[in-house]
Design an enzyme around this catalytic site. Structure first.
Site, PDB file in Angstrom:
ATOM      1  N   HIS A 122       0.870  -1.175   0.000  1.00 69.34           N
ATOM      2  CA  HIS A 122       0.000   0.000   0.000  1.00 69.34           C
ATOM      3  C   HIS A 122       0.911   1.230   0.000  1.00 69.34           C
ATOM      4  O   HIS A 122       2.030   1.177   0.520  1.00 69.34           O
ATOM      5  CB  HIS A 122      -0.825  -0.063   1.291  1.00 69.34           C
ATOM      6  N   ASP A 199       2.682  -4.587   8.169  1.00 69.82           N
ATOM      7  CA  ASP A 199       1.495  -3.758   8.029  1.00 69.82           C
ATOM      8  C   ASP A 199       0.284  -4.680   8.169  1.00 69.82           C
ATOM      9  O   ASP A 199      -0.051  -5.440   7.263  1.00 69.82           O
ATOM     10  CB  ASP A 199       1.523  -3.068   6.658  1.00 69.82           C
ATOM     11  N   GLN A 202      -4.937  -4.817   7.095  1.00 64.22           N
ATOM     12  CA  GLN A 202      -5.952  -5.739   6.584  1.00 64.22           C
ATOM     13  C   GLN A 202      -6.064  -6.988   7.439  1.00 64.22           C
ATOM     14  O   GLN A 202      -7.143  -7.542   7.610  1.00 64.22           O
ATOM     15  CB  GLN A 202      -5.605  -6.179   5.148  1.00 64.22           C
ATOM     16  N   LYS A 225     -10.603  -0.636  10.173  1.00 59.97           N
ATOM     17  CA  LYS A 225     -10.698  -1.832   9.339  1.00 59.97           C
ATOM     18  C   LYS A 225     -11.008  -3.064  10.179  1.00 59.97           C
ATOM     19  O   LYS A 225     -11.060  -4.178   9.683  1.00 59.97           O
ATOM     20  CB  LYS A 225      -9.403  -2.032   8.555  1.00 59.97           C
ATOM     21  N   CYS A 363      -4.915   2.365  -3.574  1.00 62.53           N
ATOM     22  CA  CYS A 363      -3.700   2.941  -2.999  1.00 62.53           C
ATOM     23  C   CYS A 363      -2.512   2.005  -3.187  1.00 62.53           C
ATOM     24  O   CYS A 363      -1.631   1.913  -2.311  1.00 62.53           O
ATOM     25  CB  CYS A 363      -3.874   3.290  -1.514  1.00 62.53           C
TER      26      CYS A 363
END
Lengths: 405, 150
Positions: A122, A199, A202, A225, A363
């Protein structure tokens, strides 16, 4: 049989109609909807407990502080951190990555060093590292992926060496759904002395994560999220790393004493929480975490996997849908292109059928470039989605396809 | 489906699938890039201006049906027009695609451009329809930069 059939009632927003059609919300990778418990937590804070945290002697401030700090303990429990000093509240995953790039990066990365990211990142896990490399003279390396959207691990292995300072990769790709082999990445990175940032924006709403078992150095996420409010997120880092890192922003709450000559910083994690934080957001985040825990991460993963498998089969049987991202190990995201229908047109047509999907580059413009598409359509699943939602999606796609053929 | 058909009229679908004036224009006197970051539309327009008239024009690129059809219909409409006529049509086109839905559209003299009037019911798509016009304008004014919808 959907074990979560009743939980749609927990999400008041799902009861509405859009253009006269029942809302089918399949844009969960952009943001998830919020259960009543989260909405109530936000309202109750402003109705009953609104006060600043960590500084008041009065009852409201004490209640606000207790509820705010409770979220930190919930996060320790969810990700199996060693202790609450390792959990820093930030605005979201983006700020968490920027914090690490500024604070840890400036102190630990120098000219000639290397940072590795992956080809499926991302923008938030690209730009801060580009800046760090520009500031320090370090080099940014991109670990490549194959046509299924899986990291090429032998090429990753070949990139690792003694000058690799940091490996920053996405745990689960927002654009492709790929779940990366993070345990292997961490173990190999540590073998050359590199730190690892994952990261998890998600991943955390879709799978169980144990930061100590993974031995990951930094793990970041965004509350919105994972059924929580926008504007709040988490940086997890090993305590020794946080202890050695200089503060990111200066202000109130992050100091112990201030004089005009010098300031002494507060203990962890407050050293990194300058200024009045998003108190309501953090409290709402806590309600979201307890909601996730009540459903059980393994049960959530199982339910979403069955939806993804069902949707993947349907897409493949049409003959006119190309799936973008077909990793063996993936979750909750179906990114695709419909022959003859631009994703943006598809998004508009589906919207009029009440079906909310994302159309765009997610993104992740380098990912689009890799697959040779300007954009993809993306349906992404959450706990409240059903096979009926998937059926409605494919009826609407069929109509869009017919319109252009 | 009725309101969707107001956006995706057959003329628009046809132009998006077989765009007219598509390709490079050689020689050309002006050219420019246009980019709509929202949906990834990328246009490149070519212009040949002679004696204050749009002698010929064409475009290349990749985009959604609305942006491609709009560029195609715009090219058909503007060929042979004066620069003054271009400015006037651009103004009227902008008014047409942003007019409130409950007001009638003044579409006399707009020709085939009126098929894009349905865009006003889809605010998120107005930028797609108007990108080619902005790009053409930036080509005319010989801006070296990229036209954007933002």
């Amino acid at each position: 049989m959907n074990p979560f059939i009743d939980i749609r009632n927990d999400f008041p927003i799902l009861k509405q109609q859009v253009y006269g059609k029942p809302l089918v919300y399949l844009d969960n990778a952009a943001t998830t909807q919020k259960p009543t418990t989260v909405i109530d937590a936000l309202c109750n804070y402003y109705r009953q407990d609104n006060a600043n945290v960590h500084r008041g002697v009065h009852a409201l401030s004490e209640r606000a502080t207790v509820n705010y700090e409770r979220t930190r303990d919930d996060l320790v429990g969810l990700i199996h951190a060693n202790n609450r000093r390792e959990i820093v509240f930030v605005r979201g995953a983006t700020e968490a990555i920027n914090l690490v790039a500024q604070s840890w990066g400036n102190a630990n990365v120098a000219a000639g060093d290397e940072i590795i990211i992956s080809a499926m990142e991302h923008h938030s896990n690209i730009v801060p590292w580009q800046w760090l490399c520009e500031r320090t003279g370090a080099t940014l390396k991109i670990a490549p992926m194959n046509a299924r959207g899986e990291l090429l691990m032998d090429q990753f292995d070949a990139m690792l060496h003694a000058r690799t300072r940091l490996v920053a990769v996405v745990h689960q790709s927002n654009a492709l759904g790929t779940i990366n082999p993070v345990a292997e990445i961490i173990q190999k990175s540590h073998a050359v002395g590199a730190k690892v940032l994952l990261d998890g924006a998600q991943a955390l709403a879709h799978m169980a994560v144990d930061v100590q078992a993974l031995d990951v150095d930094f793990y970041v996420t965004s509350a919105h999220k994972m059924y929580g409010p926008t504007g709040v997120g988490m940086l997890y880092a090993k305590e020794a790393l946080l202890e050695a890192m200089p503060p990111y922003q200066g202000g109130g709450d992050m100091i112990r004493t201030v004089s005009f000559e010098r300031s002494e910083y507060n203990d962890l994690p407050y050293k990194f929480e300058a200024g009045t934080p998003n108190i309501a957001g953090v409290i709402g985040f806590g309600a979201a975490l307890r909601y996730l825990q009540s459903l059980g991460m393994d049960a959530i993963a199982k339910h979403e996997q069955s939806l993804l498998a069902y949707a993947t089969d349907k897409a493949e049987s049409t003959g006119y849908i190309r799936l973008i991202g077909t990793a063996k190990n993936k979750a909750s995201v179906l990114s695709f292109a419909v022959n003859g229908v631009h994703p943006h047109d598809l998004g508009t047509i589906l919207d009029r059928d009440g079906v909310a999907i994302r159309a765009g580059h997610h993104c992740a413009m380098p990912v689009m470039k890799f697959f040779g598409v300007p954009a993809t359509a993306r349906a992404s699943f959450a706990v409240y989605n059903t096979k009926d939602d998937v059926d409605t999606l494919f009826v609407a796609i069929e109509q869009a396809y017919a319109m252009f053929s | 489906m009725f309101d969707l058909r107001s956006l995706y009229q057959e003329v628009i679908v046809d132009h998006s699938k077989s765009p007219r004036h598509f390709g490079k224009l050689d020689p050309c006197t002006h050219q420019a890039d246009g980019h709509n970051p929202l949906c990834g539309d990328q246009l490149h327009v070519y212009l040949h201006i002679k004696n204050g008239c749009i002698d010929d024009l064409s475009f290349e690129g990749d985009g959604c049906a609305i942006s491609v059809a709009s560029a195609s219909i715009m090219s058909e409409t503007l060929k042979g027009k004066t620069l003054g006529e271009f400015e006037a049509l651009f103004d009227r086109f902008q008014q047409m695609v942003t007019a409130p839905v409950d007001q009638p559209v003044a579409d006399d003299g707009m020709g085939k451009l009126t098929v894009l009037a349905g865009v006003r019911e889809f605010p998120s798509r107005v930028k797609c329809a108007i990108l080619c016009w902005h790009t053409l304008k930036s080509a005319m004014h010989a801006d070296s930069g990229v036209a954007k919808t933002e």
